[in-house]
Motif scaffolding. Structure first.
Motif, PDB file in Angstrom:
ATOM      1  N   VAL A 155       0.812  -1.221   0.000  1.00  0.00           N
ATOM      2  CA  VAL A 155       0.000   0.000   0.000  1.00  0.00           C
ATOM      3  C   VAL A 155       0.845   1.270   0.000  1.00  0.00           C
ATOM      4  N   GLY A 156       1.876   1.327   0.829  1.00  0.00           N
ATOM      5  CA  GLY A 156       2.705   2.535   0.843  1.00  0.00           C
ATOM      6  C   GLY A 156       3.196   2.872   2.235  1.00  0.00           C
ATOM      7  N   ALA A 177       8.946 -11.268  29.658  1.00  0.00           N
ATOM      8  CA  ALA A 177       9.524  -9.915  29.633  1.00  0.00           C
ATOM      9  C   ALA A 177       9.293  -9.198  28.307  1.00  0.00           C
ATOM     10  N   VAL A 178       8.723  -9.890  27.325  1.00  0.00           N
ATOM     11  CA  VAL A 178       8.430  -9.219  26.050  1.00  0.00           C
ATOM     12  C   VAL A 178       6.932  -9.345  25.762  1.00  0.00           C
ATOM     13  N   ASP A 179       6.461  -8.557  24.779  1.00  0.00           N
ATOM     14  CA  ASP A 179       5.035  -8.558  24.468  1.00  0.00           C
ATOM     15  C   ASP A 179       4.598  -9.847  23.779  1.00  0.00           C
ATOM     16  N   ASP A 180       3.326 -10.212  24.013  1.00  0.00           N
ATOM     17  CA  ASP A 180       2.716 -11.371  23.352  1.00  0.00           C
ATOM     18  C   ASP A 180       1.761 -10.953  22.239  1.00  0.00           C
ATOM     19  N   HIS A 181       1.243  -9.715  22.327  1.00  0.00           N
ATOM     20  CA  HIS A 181       0.121  -9.344  21.456  1.00  0.00           C
ATOM     21  C   HIS A 181       0.163  -7.852  21.165  1.00  0.00           C
ATOM     22  N   VAL A 182      -0.029  -7.504  19.918  1.00  0.00           N
ATOM     23  CA  VAL A 182      -0.146  -6.082  19.552  1.00  0.00           C
ATOM     24  C   VAL A 182      -1.315  -5.921  18.586  1.00  0.00           C
ATOM     25  N   VAL A 183      -2.070  -4.856  18.795  1.00  0.00           N
ATOM     26  CA  VAL A 183      -3.175  -4.491  17.900  1.00  0.00           C
ATOM     27  C   VAL A 183      -2.964  -3.025  17.545  1.00  0.00           C
ATOM     28  N   ALA A 184      -3.033  -2.705  16.256  1.00  0.00           N
ATOM     29  CA  ALA A 184      -2.770  -1.307  15.870  1.00  0.00           C
ATOM     30  C   ALA A 184      -3.634  -0.879  14.701  1.00  0.00           C
ATOM     31  N   THR A 185      -4.005   0.390  14.718  1.00  0.00           N
ATOM     32  CA  THR A 185      -4.511   1.000  13.489  1.00  0.00           C
ATOM     33  C   THR A 185      -3.349   1.778  12.881  1.00  0.00           C
ATOM     34  N   ILE A 186      -3.287   1.768  11.563  1.00  0.00           N
ATOM     35  CA  ILE A 186      -2.195   2.461  10.879  1.00  0.00           C
ATOM     36  C   ILE A 186      -2.797   3.404   9.837  1.00  0.00           C
ATOM     37  N   GLU A 187      -2.126   4.541   9.642  1.00  0.00           N
ATOM     38  CA  GLU A 187      -2.577   5.478   8.607  1.00  0.00           C
ATOM     39  C   GLU A 187      -1.459   5.622   7.580  1.00  0.00           C
ATOM     40  N   PHE A 188      -1.813   5.424   6.326  1.00  0.00           N
ATOM     41  CA  PHE A 188      -0.824   5.538   5.245  1.00  0.00           C
ATOM     42  C   PHE A 188      -0.722   6.982   4.787  1.00  0.00           C
ATOM     43  N   GLU A 189       0.344   7.293   4.030  1.00  0.00           N
ATOM     44  CA  GLU A 189       0.550   8.698   3.640  1.00  0.00           C
ATOM     45  C   GLU A 189      -0.557   9.220   2.735  1.00  0.00           C
ATOM     46  N   ASN A 190      -1.265   8.302   2.033  1.00  0.00           N
ATOM     47  CA  ASN A 190      -2.373   8.758   1.185  1.00  0.00           C
ATOM     48  C   ASN A 190      -3.680   8.883   1.973  1.00  0.00           C
ATOM     49  N   GLY A 191      -3.610   8.733   3.309  1.00  0.00           N
ATOM     50  CA  GLY A 191      -4.803   8.931   4.132  1.00  0.00           C
ATOM     51  C   GLY A 191      -5.566   7.644   4.424  1.00  0.00           C
ATOM     52  N   LEU A 192      -5.249   6.583   3.679  1.00  0.00           N
ATOM     53  CA  LEU A 192      -5.946   5.300   3.859  1.00  0.00           C
ATOM     54  C   LEU A 192      -5.659   4.713   5.246  1.00  0.00           C
ATOM     55  N   LEU A 193      -6.668   4.058   5.826  1.00  0.00           N
ATOM     56  CA  LEU A 193      -6.500   3.438   7.138  1.00  0.00           C
ATOM     57  C   LEU A 193      -6.331   1.928   7.009  1.00  0.00           C
ATOM     58  N   GLY A 194      -5.590   1.363   7.943  1.00  0.00           N
ATOM     59  CA  GLY A 194      -5.425  -0.086   7.973  1.00  0.00           C
ATOM     60  C   GLY A 194      -5.365  -0.580   9.399  1.00  0.00           C
ATOM     61  N   THR A 195      -5.443  -1.902   9.544  1.00  0.00           N
ATOM     62  CA  THR A 195      -5.274  -2.506  10.874  1.00  0.00           C
ATOM     63  C   THR A 195      -4.210  -3.584  10.813  1.00  0.00           C
ATOM     64  N   VAL A 196      -3.498  -3.754  11.910  1.00  0.00           N
ATOM     65  CA  VAL A 196      -2.425  -4.735  12.010  1.00  0.00           C
ATOM     66  C   VAL A 196      -2.542  -5.414  13.374  1.00  0.00           C
ATOM     67  N   GLU A 197      -2.403  -6.728  13.395  1.00  0.00           N
ATOM     68  CA  GLU A 197      -2.410  -7.459  14.669  1.00  0.00           C
ATOM     69  C   GLU A 197      -1.324  -8.521  14.612  1.00  0.00           C
TER      70      GLU A 197
END
Ligand SMILES: NC(=O)c1ccc[n+]([C@@H]2O[C@H](COP(=O)([O-])OP(=O)(O)OC[C@H]3O[C@@H](n4cnc5c(N)ncnc54)[C@H](O)[C@@H]3O)[C@@H](O)[C@H]2O)c1
Length: 361
Positions: free
Chosen positions: A201-202, A219-239
């Protein structure tokens, strides 16, 4: 290195040692411009590294990677060591004029990854960061379809990398030690999907993330959930998670556009799901015109996960021979660095509870 050969030195003889050794052996018999010679393999344990040498046909074994960096016969250094052992040997190899392939995540921090990228650039060598999922035929096809505008205007991206081994794992593994791994699921699995998001995507400009450690005493993470915004404004999700029972190695993404959608899961590696205005249909990505199939079998004779390492190394050998650049289809150290900036923005966001901009130095 002579015109049609290149000497290879590899650090690490376990999981990635096996994946890269097997790929290098296959490439000795496939159509690539440089024939890899397996000069030496290194690791800490003399007996184990000797066993790996004999199994995979490396000419020599050593417990000191510095010998490989100083070895004039070696033109390509492959680093398959734990994350904390990426920067020093890789930078030393690049400074000694060797082309470098380093596993992901590139460095222990964005600053370290930046240093690796700059060192490789200054040395004028080819550099590739081991985001091997770019070398799945279905993933390359997805990128080609996106580039050709087949999906129309892209509006959504979602991706998740789920494994389950984290529940029952040996607590002494380097992957659970922040000093050797940096982060947990985030750096290990999250970087792969961030890498794919950027490839498909970019550039990612901001993130909003939550990061959790769930297993007691870890001592380290097991799980991450994130929303991401691309430079063209599009939104995404990552887990990313290592605690998703039933998901053994499910690296999956979906892209939705105004004219259609694409979906992929590495657990069904040979398939790309494609939708136009109706529901998804399955495309078996094994036709002669499909990416990388020139190396392999008649249609329908499917490929495996290990073959992505063969495609990745073939791509790097072609780049070393001057046939094309590593970018955009191979991940360079710049890509490794930019992924690590996204990871650090996710950590900052988890800490602040706010959306955070992705930095660039
Ligand atoms: N691209 C992928 O799909 C993928 C998959 C798995 C791992 N990785 C990455 O590959 C790297 C290695 O992971 P792995 O799963 O092969 O780990 P592993 O534990 O299976 O192997 C690590 C290797 O490094 C060696 N080693 C450890 N400390 C060392 C030191 N100080 N000096 C020299 N050698 C040392 C070990 O002896 C072993 O051979 C990691 O950065 C990981 O993130 C990438």
């Amino acid at each position: 290195m002579t015109a049609d050969r290149i000497g290879v030195g590899m650090l690490g003889y376990a999981f990635m040692g096996k994946a890269h050794s097997r790929a290098l052996l296959a490439l000795r018999h496939l159509d690539v411009p440089l024939r890899p010679e397996l000069v030496s393999i290194s690791g800490r344990d003399a007996r184990a590294v000797e066993e790996a040498r004999a199994r995979w046909g490396w000419a020599e074994a050593t417990t000191d990677w510095r010998e490989q960096v100083a070895d004039e016969r070696i033109g390509l250094f492959v680093n398959g060591g734990p994350n904390a052992v990426h920067a020093e040997p890789t930078i030393a190899a690049a400074r000694a004029g060797k082309h470098v392939l380093c596993e992901k995540p590139l460095g222990m921090s964005a600053a370290e990854s930046h240093e690796m990228w700059q060192a490789a650039e200054r040395a004028g060598v080819r550099h590739l960061c081991g985001f091997n999922y770019r070398f799945v035929p279905a993933v390359r096809l997805a990128r080609e379809l996106l580039e050709a505008g087949e999906l129309g205007e892209v509006v959504h991206f979602r991706a998740r990398y789920l494994q389950s081994w984290g529940w029952d794992a040996d607590a002494s593994l380097w992957r659970f030690d922040p000093a050797q791994a940096g982060t947990g699921a985030l750096g290990d699995l999250g970087t792969h999907v961030v890498g794919l998001a950027r490839y498909l995507v970019g550039e990612i400009v901001s993130v909003s993330a939550r990061v959790r450690t769930i297993v007691p005493d870890r001592a380290v993470d097991d799980h991450v959930v994130a929303t991401i915004e691309f430079e063209n404004g599009l939104l995404g999700t990552v887990e990313a998670s290592r605690l998703a029972r039933g998901r053994i190695n499910s690296n999956a993404f979906e892209v939705n556009g105004s004219k259609g959608s694409l979906a992929f899961d590495v657990e069904r590696l040979n398939e790309l799901e494609v939708a136009d205005t109706k529901s998804f249909r399955r495309v078996l990505v094994t036709e002669p015109e499909h990416p990388f199939m020139r190396h392999w079998w008649p249609p329908g004779h499917i490929l495996g996960w290990g073959d992505t390492f063969t495609h990745q190394l073939a791509h790097l050998l072609e780049a070393i021979a001057g046939e094309h650049d590593v970018a955009p289809h191979g991940a360079t150290f710049e890509d490794g660095y930019r992924c690590d900036e996204v990871v650090e923005a996710m950590l900052r966001s988890a800490e602040s509870g706010r959306s955070e901009a992705v930095a660039s130095r």
